[in-house]
Design an enzyme around this catalytic site. Sequence first.
Site, mmCIF file in Angstrom:
data_model
loop_
_atom_site.group_PDB
_atom_site.id
_atom_site.type_symbol
_atom_site.label_atom_id
_atom_site.label_comp_id
_atom_site.label_asym_id
_atom_site.label_seq_id
_atom_site.Cartn_x
_atom_site.Cartn_y
_atom_site.Cartn_z
ATOM 1 N NE ARG A 1 -0.502 -0.233 4.838
ATOM 2 C CZ ARG A 1 -0.669 -0.745 6.028
ATOM 3 N NH1 ARG A 1 -2.118 -0.880 6.178
ATOM 4 N NH2 ARG A 1 -0.063 -0.787 7.201
ATOM 5 C CB CYS B 1 -9.429 38.571 5.118
ATOM 6 S SG CYS B 1 -10.534 39.543 6.095
#
Lengths: 883, 883
Positions: B339, B832
């Site tokens: 994996r 922001c």
Amino acid sequence: MSKKWVYLFREGNAGMRDLLGGKGAGVAEMTRSGVPVPPGLTITTEACNAYYDNDKQFPEGMWEQVLEGLKDIENQTGRKFGDPTNPLLVSVRSGAKFSMPGMMDTVLNLGLNEQTLEGLAKLTNNPRFAQDAYRRFIQLFGKIVLGVDGDKFEHVMDKAKGVHTENERQDTDLTADELAKIAAEFKKIIKKEVKADFPEDPYEQLRMAIGAVFGSWNGRRAIDYRRLNKIPDNLGTAVNVQAMVFGNMGNDSATGVAFTRNPSTGDHNFFGEYLINAQGEDVVAGIRTPQPISKLSEEMPEIYKQFVDIAKKLESHYKDVQDVEFTIEQGKLWMLQTRSGKRTGAAAVKIAVEMANEGIIDKATAVQRVEPAQLDQLLHPMLSPEVRKNNKPLTTGLPASPGAASGIVSFDPDEAEKLAGEGQKIILVRVETTPEDLHGMAVAKGLLTARGGMTSHAAVVARGMGKPCVAGAGALQIDYAAEVARVGSVTFKKGDWLTIDGGSGEVYLGNQPTVDPEMSGDFATLMSWVDEFRTMGVRANADIPRYAKVARGFGAEGIGLCRTEHMFFEGERIWAMREMIIADTEEGRRAALAKIEPYQQSDFEGLFREMDGFPVIIRTLDPPLHEFLPHDNEGMKELAQKAGVSLRKVKTRVEMLHEANPMLGFRGCRLGNIYPEITEMQARAIFKAAAKVKQEGVTVIPEVMIPLVGGISELKPQSDLVHKVAKEVMEETGVKFEYQVGTMIELPRAALMADQIAEVAEFFSFGTNDLTQTTMGLSRDDAGRFLPLYVERKIMPDDPFQTIDQEGVGQLVEMGTARGRKTRPDLEVGVCGEHGGDPASIHFFFKAGLDYVSCSPYRVPIAKLAAAHAALAAKSGEIRKDK
Amino acid sequence: MSKKWVYLFREGNAGMRDLLGGKGAGVAEMTRSGVPVPPGLTITTEACNAYYDNDKQFPEGMWEQVLEGLKDIENQTGRKFGDPTNPLLVSVRSGAKFSMPGMMDTVLNLGLNEQTLEGLAKLTNNPRFAQDAYRRFIQLFGKIVLGVDGDKFEHVMDKAKGVHTENERQDTDLTADELAKIAAEFKKIIKKEVKADFPEDPYEQLRMAIGAVFGSWNGRRAIDYRRLNKIPDNLGTAVNVQAMVFGNMGNDSATGVAFTRNPSTGDHNFFGEYLINAQGEDVVAGIRTPQPISKLSEEMPEIYKQFVDIAKKLESHYKDVQDVEFTIEQGKLWMLQTRSGKRTGAAAVKIAVEMANEGIIDKATAVQRVEPAQLDQLLHPMLSPEVRKNNKPLTTGLPASPGAASGIVSFDPDEAEKLAGEGQKIILVRVETTPEDLHGMAVAKGLLTARGGMTSHAAVVARGMGKPCVAGAGALQIDYAAEVARVGSVTFKKGDWLTIDGGSGEVYLGNQPTVDPEMSGDFATLMSWVDEFRTMGVRANADIPRYAKVARGFGAEGIGLCRTEHMFFEGERIWAMREMIIADTEEGRRAALAKIEPYQQSDFEGLFREMDGFPVIIRTLDPPLHEFLPHDNEGMKELAQKAGVSLRKVKTRVEMLHEANPMLGFRGCRLGNIYPEITEMQARAIFKAAAKVKQEGVTVIPEVMIPLVGGISELKPQSDLVHKVAKEVMEETGVKFEYQVGTMIELPRAALMADQIAEVAEFFSFGTNDLTQTTMGLSRDDAGRFLPLYVERKIMPDDPFQTIDQEGVGQLVEMGTARGRKTRPDLEVGVCGEHGGDPASIHFFFKAGLDYVSCSPYRVPIAKLAAAHAALAAKSGEIRKDK
């Protein structure tokens, strides 16, 4: 051929408001109806707009049409404009489609100059009258048309009358010669101020006056007024030029005003007053005491009869009470103006019902004739009228909850409770109130606070209780320790008598008389008609059986909001509540909750009995827990003792529960999700109460409402719990009952996610107070520092806590409703914020398709009337209801 | 014929994850590629679903297909399932499409019973091995398939080994006889617990194990995991049945794990370890110390060569670092699993860049191989690895701002400032921080607070400053007066050394070693590739030139938010600010503001110079004024003295400015609308700075941002004022400069009214912190009391202050953007809030069509990488960008 800029009065009619303005259309209609109106002409609103399009020059052909119209007036009156021997004088008035306070004042007696003055004196054989008219004309023209500071003229007048000297005289004492000198002085002032001679040419005077009316359309006050009232800037104003008639031409002349019915009581009698040998403004100025209108039938029986005939004709023509102005010039009656008469709430109800019964108007019109806000006056005791005549208020705060009340001052809720128990009438005076003061507020006759706005705790609670409240009386300085309050140099202390008027915000020293309202048969009749037209339901916000009873008396169709937290403050319950809060374990909390459950159940039983047959929406615990805790050392000590824990533990708990922004904190369904045992206890109390009263034969419809939900995942666990308890109670008692579980929509996220929420919620109730706070980022407790200035400077049109912000918050109401119904088409949607009692907001809620509004018990009739108005407006196509 | 429920490994491939699960597809792919994998079969996920549809019975034909497959395995291995002389043993593993931690553990050695046990012993000539395998099998089967409490088995083992006695032995010391006794005891336990004999029939064992795997799909942990990770419930799990191979069959057998590259450093070397004569779990269990994988080349050179060949083949087949498990059974190599290998941030960057350079993957894949969050580790100093080996943390708080730091403890910001001035390293320890502590925070090496969440003041400021911070360490009790802190019975005091790791939240006593990160060339290479794919801009939130410089160094393309209020706290400025606040008149305020203006101008000049060529968004004053005032008696006295007013006046002012809900109070543009002189001063300072640096040759792009706007009427007066000042400054200085005036969208109403607001605003910046607070009615300062529980109970998927609430708040971001651009198609829209640095949120902002995100300087590379990922996902059609 140029456009038609000018209409003679006889050429127009009531339907031409757009073109002729409200005033022009009104006099035209009177003229058409054969009422004796001094002849005149109206320059159209189109001319005004053309004037602005044309660089502030009269449009082509307008002045010529004015001169032509003037000829017609000369022919009708037999006088000639500017003719020194037989001069025609005129008035010049502005007149837009909608009455606009910012527009120009009337100029009277235009056409006078040194020559025509002489002619007028001879013609009337009254040199003093002529000189007085001249003096008035120069003064008004100077001030209004030429823009000279009015004080300069007043100063000359005052000097001539010897104001502030021993020999002070009245206007009427001035002789013709003295008036002539004053006129000369006025002209000097004008020359100095505008660097030009006063215009002697009557045509020049007229041209300037018309220009001034056009100019006033774009004056600062007019622009502001239009912005505030959302009147378009391109309507323009009309100008009315009308032949003067004189009520001051001797003892066969007079001037007066009258209502066709009594505007104060609504009685079907002429009501008004007049003065012999006077001009219009004298009646208002109070120089001489006018006579009641009935006296005219003795002094001039013929004229009186003619006047009554005309006034009655006008009333039936306009199908409403008329407020008329008239002048009698040398034995001839002239009608100057007629308009719908302003009236008190009591009069409005009586007049509407009687006119409908008389067949003058239909029921729908009768309902529309009464403004919802006017009803407020009828539902509360009022200050006796002489109080205002004889006293100046000590101070004025916000009219937070209507009604007048007198009592002795108490600064302390505990003391108030004690004294009230002894039968004293109390006015509770606090800097501001908190839920801890509730027991004192409940027993007081009225509330006065130094801080807080129209939706402060004191204001909201007072309105809920139907108790007078003056809030935010900023000039009031309270010294709790000394038990004294101060307004400037005046002080009052504990035990002194005080009277407040929550309808006007006035505060008076002493025990001032009040009068109780009468719920007349007319009121009941009107409300029955209201119910015929109304389509939206009206429920009440009520927390205890006592207020539920009041609400039902006022016609509430159920309870839209029962705030269970108010139940937690009464008597011994608060101690169990506090024990619950400081408990460390679920077991501890359950033990304390078990003490509260029987109280809650009994309260709910009472509510259900009062509201037999109507739904009762009960909200689970909502406020932050620290609101229930004592914050002073003594209170914390007492709690430590009662709960058998250390003072340190109580203090720690109080500190831990402190929040930077409690409005956005640990409250609403968040409490129930973290402490499910609270919701469980409340659900149990509700359903056990429902089962019990159902066995008594009461038709009970409980609806459990979960507050401050932001999404389905917050609602589901609470809703599941309530359903579980309902099932348990039905099994335990063997009684089946209908019930619903729903939610408040009071966060923007809830409105946005309403489609999902409606998968679980069986009803919605918009909490528009909190929705306004979160949508606008505006704390209603703190906004006082800038909100009044915002409204004053037109940054906001209204206080959004009084009238809902339709543009912004309103979008979320519409969105939440539409999305909720998309998931659940038969979703019942209501509103239970303070806006539920505000007529303008109710119109909006109707348009948004809400099923009902809920408001404080004392506003139920107002809300019903507003709802009927909305339904009638929709029927006539005036407003459109969202689908 | 019944459906195909079973696939042999050789029948599948990597593309069949849906049907065979991740593990099944993986071994199939290996088998297909010629890698030696023990033979086996996979029961499909469809069989699992059919099992549930079929009342938890195996679907028709499935068992028969399993038996058929088993025959194939028998043929390949030459062993026979249940054969006492030559028994085939198998492992049974779950394997869903996505790796799911909640699923069933592996059952090994299935097929053993009293008969086959004997066969195995003879076959392997190793009775002890056979007994040990049997013991393990009963234990695992009992625990996993039969659900017996594992402690009961451990207890027997402990007793046999003499744990806690003088004669304690290891597992490996147990003899075959002892193990046989243990197995017998295990069977007794099982009989007692499940009231049934241990199944002796291997087929019955297999049937039960398969059923248990199916059952575990709907176990509580699996369901929770799926809900949390939004994995559908209807995928089902596959079951893998595989022939056992044994690494414990003597010294020619072994078992091990290895990575194809170093997962810690990324170095291109094999990395791993193995044990001779052992089974898989022994490597992890740490019973014997494993050998490094390189040693295998000496011990078994042939096998090692074969293993390296296979591993390299697997890496190039999967084009990624492989984490492989292998077993050597009597000299034959078997691969059990492969994996993608988990790796550190540093390794991820190095591996991605090197693999791209090696031509194994392309640049886009390299960029996608690094998780944005992994970069965080690279940007801050780290705790030296041995610290964790040798110490236990004193306590653990929230990992609020990454990086490790050591210093001496200070509880007082003033003292911290003084000591830092003397060159001391400081860890500032506070209950929580406020803007008044800023000077102390700025000089500290790290911050530790006892209260507050991931978005508390301390956390936000620390991240902005790129400083390590551990926030909300609840176990920490601080006594400011005594200058001592306590965690349980451990205390530390002022001046003691403390080490914090803001990446893990751990706190250690003493001066622990840290290691500085290296910004390797690979990092720079990766970031240059990131910029090739990225379409969304990334700016930084920075308030002073120092941080602007850091931001630019990290590749920020401008400043998205400069909070001017932070400038007001430094040095003497705070006193001028305070004078301004307590002034009664506009003149008084202007006088105080005039003192601040030069400071502001100089700060802005510095920012503009650092950001030469990039836009700089400066927000006008935002926080409530009371944040600038002292709240202690001493501070108030000092202010009274400095400002030359009475202490009483200062106290009154402080009290007046107190707010019940400051978040919703007198702040943002409300300040500027009530006191326009503040905005005027700030605009003047901005534009004078712009004019000055432009003359120096700097390319300056100032953008003035008005905060907390609710509608156009709040923005317009402020915008007009800023434009007016800009014009004035251009005239005064003779310098022309480009600039913009825009607004924050941080209230729900602003998003709703964005079409109108965009008539005035030239840019939008979403303030998602406040927008989250108001939309959800959630105070980030107070939510700590219930938010963690909400997340734990899945009422909310995440802390909405860390990852934006896409469903709710996200709607308003999309709505605000769309409505704003409807009015102004080229409107620049950014964000922001703190979310601008969160990868998941950045994906959402990309989808919503935002032009840029702005985050703290130290998160700029993370944001850039996340933005590149979003752009690549859009390119591949994985996500859709809103138009």
